[in-house]
Design an enzyme around this catalytic site. Structure first.
Site, mmCIF file in Angstrom:
data_model
loop_
_atom_site.group_PDB
_atom_site.id
_atom_site.type_symbol
_atom_site.label_atom_id
_atom_site.label_comp_id
_atom_site.label_asym_id
_atom_site.label_seq_id
_atom_site.Cartn_x
_atom_site.Cartn_y
_atom_site.Cartn_z
ATOM 1 N N GLU A 1 54.341 -11.697 -89.424
ATOM 2 C CA GLU A 1 53.888 -12.630 -88.396
ATOM 3 C C GLU A 1 53.913 -11.952 -87.024
ATOM 4 O OE1 GLU A 1 56.640 -15.523 -87.219
ATOM 5 O OE2 GLU A 1 55.122 -16.968 -86.581
ATOM 6 N N GLN B 1 49.629 -16.265 -97.854
ATOM 7 C CA GLN B 1 51.051 -16.548 -98.053
ATOM 8 C C GLN B 1 51.392 -17.953 -97.560
ATOM 9 O OE1 GLN B 1 54.576 -14.909 -95.875
ATOM 10 N NE2 GLN B 1 54.999 -13.937 -97.841
ATOM 11 N N CYS C 1 61.792 -15.612 -95.424
ATOM 12 C CA CYS C 1 61.782 -15.649 -93.953
ATOM 13 C C CYS C 1 63.161 -16.030 -93.406
ATOM 14 C CB CYS C 1 60.730 -16.656 -93.475
ATOM 15 S SG CYS C 1 60.679 -16.747 -91.685
ATOM 16 N N LYS D 1 57.643 -13.546 -102.857
ATOM 17 C CA LYS D 1 58.332 -12.518 -102.067
ATOM 18 C C LYS D 1 59.724 -13.047 -101.779
ATOM 19 C CE LYS D 1 57.528 -9.488 -98.108
ATOM 20 N NZ LYS D 1 58.344 -10.047 -97.017
ATOM 21 N N GLY E 1 61.048 -2.537 -98.074
ATOM 22 C CA GLY E 1 62.089 -2.387 -97.071
ATOM 23 C C GLY E 1 62.407 -0.952 -96.721
ATOM 24 N N GLY F 1 55.783 -2.394 -94.750
ATOM 25 C CA GLY F 1 55.718 -3.300 -93.610
ATOM 26 C C GLY F 1 55.606 -2.531 -92.308
HETATM 27 C C1 LIG Z 1 57.798 -9.162 -87.063
HETATM 28 C C2 LIG Z 1 57.925 -9.417 -88.535
HETATM 29 C C3 LIG Z 1 57.269 -10.508 -89.096
HETATM 30 C C4 LIG Z 1 57.367 -10.771 -90.476
HETATM 31 N N1 LIG Z 1 56.658 -11.820 -90.998
HETATM 32 C C5 LIG Z 1 56.694 -12.028 -92.356
HETATM 33 C C6 LIG Z 1 55.887 -13.036 -92.966
HETATM 34 O O1 LIG Z 1 55.077 -13.732 -92.314
HETATM 35 N N2 LIG Z 1 56.013 -13.207 -94.314
HETATM 36 C C7 LIG Z 1 56.857 -12.447 -95.080
HETATM 37 O O2 LIG Z 1 56.946 -12.640 -96.285
HETATM 38 N N3 LIG Z 1 57.596 -11.462 -94.514
HETATM 39 C C8 LIG Z 1 57.521 -11.235 -93.196
HETATM 40 N N4 LIG Z 1 58.226 -10.193 -92.651
HETATM 41 C C9 LIG Z 1 58.994 -9.305 -93.539
HETATM 42 C C10 LIG Z 1 58.134 -8.102 -93.985
HETATM 43 O O3 LIG Z 1 57.049 -8.507 -94.784
HETATM 44 C C11 LIG Z 1 58.975 -7.093 -94.774
HETATM 45 O O4 LIG Z 1 59.507 -7.739 -95.882
HETATM 46 C C12 LIG Z 1 60.120 -6.511 -93.932
HETATM 47 O O5 LIG Z 1 59.674 -6.123 -92.651
HETATM 48 C C13 LIG Z 1 60.757 -5.309 -94.632
HETATM 49 O O6 LIG Z 1 59.805 -4.291 -94.837
HETATM 50 P P1 LIG Z 1 59.700 -3.005 -93.857
HETATM 51 O O7 LIG Z 1 61.098 -2.453 -93.715
HETATM 52 O O8 LIG Z 1 58.746 -2.101 -94.579
HETATM 53 O O9 LIG Z 1 59.187 -3.512 -92.550
HETATM 54 C C14 LIG Z 1 58.153 -9.930 -91.290
HETATM 55 C C15 LIG Z 1 58.798 -8.826 -90.719
HETATM 56 C C16 LIG Z 1 58.685 -8.558 -89.378
HETATM 57 C C17 LIG Z 1 59.381 -7.347 -88.803
#
Ligand SMILES: Cc1cc2nc3c(=O)[nH]c(=O)nc-3n(C[C@H](O)[C@H](O)[C@H](O)COP(=O)(O)O)c2cc1C
Length: 329
Positions: free
Chosen positions: A9, A68, A98, A139, A200, A223
């Site tokens: 988001e 989603q 979330c 998720k 992650g 992400g």
């Molecule tokens: C700013 C931000 C917004 C996120 N929004 C969502 C979301 O809308 N839906 C979701 O399932 N995960 C959301 N996440 C989690 C990410 O999809 C992901 O699971 C998390 O960042 C870990 O992965 P990464 O270390 O590769 O970033 C968000 C993460 C961040 C940092």
């Protein structure tokens, strides 16, 4: 090897999805979460979160975008999922991760990790409501406060009838703090029949290899790393450790800005988004582009979007002492 683009988001907006999937390497993307609490959301809301619904459910590059949905009520979630599919969603992803306090107070997102039976009920209702050929994915995180129920959560996802599951390898309490506990994803992979995708803390090709080893499989969702290193998916696919040169990365910034402009963003919003992106690069990818902290320092005070664009394209030589040198223009 499945490479998925994470929902984020405020970070992974449609313009960013369009850009990163055009650069290539991703099998699918997931929209930012759409919160449902009662009744059906109108079509314009779904189109705002997922404009790809208007173009066959895929980005311009042809990468499918699952919608989603996040909600605490099985039937409301299911009805909204069916509606999103009628609008063209090629798949539905359900959010059980979330960490936001507002969301969790309303018993949605990660708070559902405390009631695996409700996770199963939400997935089962959604599975019943959408056509059999439409994937319903989930998720999750490893737990709410601790990891004691991680396998129970994973089984609830499978028992509910999910097509596959992405596991963000942390608890809600751990937020986004490193490390990610990829070895738990390995235990889930060993226990379930459905595909399990690790998520992650994958920022580099070396992180990917470490995750692959710890989690016992090649499939991951990227992400923040996908944004900090726009070349990451291509480097993972090509097995090439070499980062792209800065002019190619700068070109990505400008293409993203062009897409924001096309989406109707104001110059101020565009400048903010470019700075937000560069902040992530300078925080996590200085090994590849060492001058980005200095570049960010120059950019921070700029408000004129044209100046921001020009500075990204032609970083000036560093002048302040202690700044790492910019590359020669
Ligand atoms: C700013 C931000 C917004 C996120 N929004 C969502 C979301 O809308 N839906 C979701 O399932 N995960 C959301 N996440 C989690 C990410 O999809 C992901 O699971 C998390 O960042 C870990 O992965 P990464 O270390 O590769 O970033 C968000 C993460 C961040 C940092």
């Amino acid at each position: 090897m499945q490479l998925l683009l994470a929902p984020m988001e405020g970070l992974m907006d449609p313009a960013m999805r369009g850009l990163l999937t055009a650069l290539g390497g991703y099998d699918r993307a997931v929209s930012e979460f759409v919160r449902v609490s009662q009744g059906l959301l109108p079509a314009h809301v779904w189109h705002r979160y997922c404009p790809e619904l208007l173009t066959g459910g895929a980005t311009a590059a042809g990468t499918p975008v699952y919608v989603q949905i996040m909600g605490p009520e099985p039937e409301v979630t299911a009805d909204n999922a069916a509606y999103a599919v009628s609008l063209g969603a090629p798949g539905i992803d359900l959010n059980f991760g979330c960490p936001s306090k507002t969301v969790n107070r309303r018993c949605a997102g990660a708070s559902l990790l405390k009631t695996p039976e409700l996770i199963a009920a939400i997935i089962a209702a959604t599975r019943r409501a959408v056509p059999a050929e439409i994937p319903v994915t989930a998720k999750v995180r490893l737990g709410y406060d601790d990891k004691t129920r991680f396998l129970e959560i994973a089984h609830a996802v499978q028992d509910g009838g999910a097509t596959s599951v992405v596991v963000h390898a942390r608890t809600r309490e751990e937020g986004y703090r490193p490390p990610a506990h990829w070895e738990y994803v390995g235990a889930i992979r060993a226990a379930l029949r459905i595909p399990v995708i690790a998520n992650g803390e994958i920022w580099t090709p070396a992180d990917y290899e470490a995750c692959r080893t710890a989690s016992g499989g090649p499939d991951v969702m990227l992400g923040r790393g996908a944004i900090a290193r726009p070349d990451l998916a291509r480097r993972l696919r090509g097995g090439d450790a070499t980062p792209w040169p800065w002019d190619r990365i700068a070109d990505c910034f400008l293409r993203y800005d062009d897409a924001l402009t096309a989406d109707g963003c104001t110059p101020t919003m565009r400048a903010g988004r470019l700075k937000q992106w560069l902040a992530l690069v300078k925080q996590h990818a200085t090994a590849d582009w060492p001058f980005t902290p200095a570049l960010f320092a120059c950019l921070k005070g700029l408000t004129d979007i044209n100046a921001v664009r020009e500075t990204l394209r032609n970083p000036p030589p560093a002048t302040a002492p202690g700044l790492t040198e910019f590359p020669a223009p």
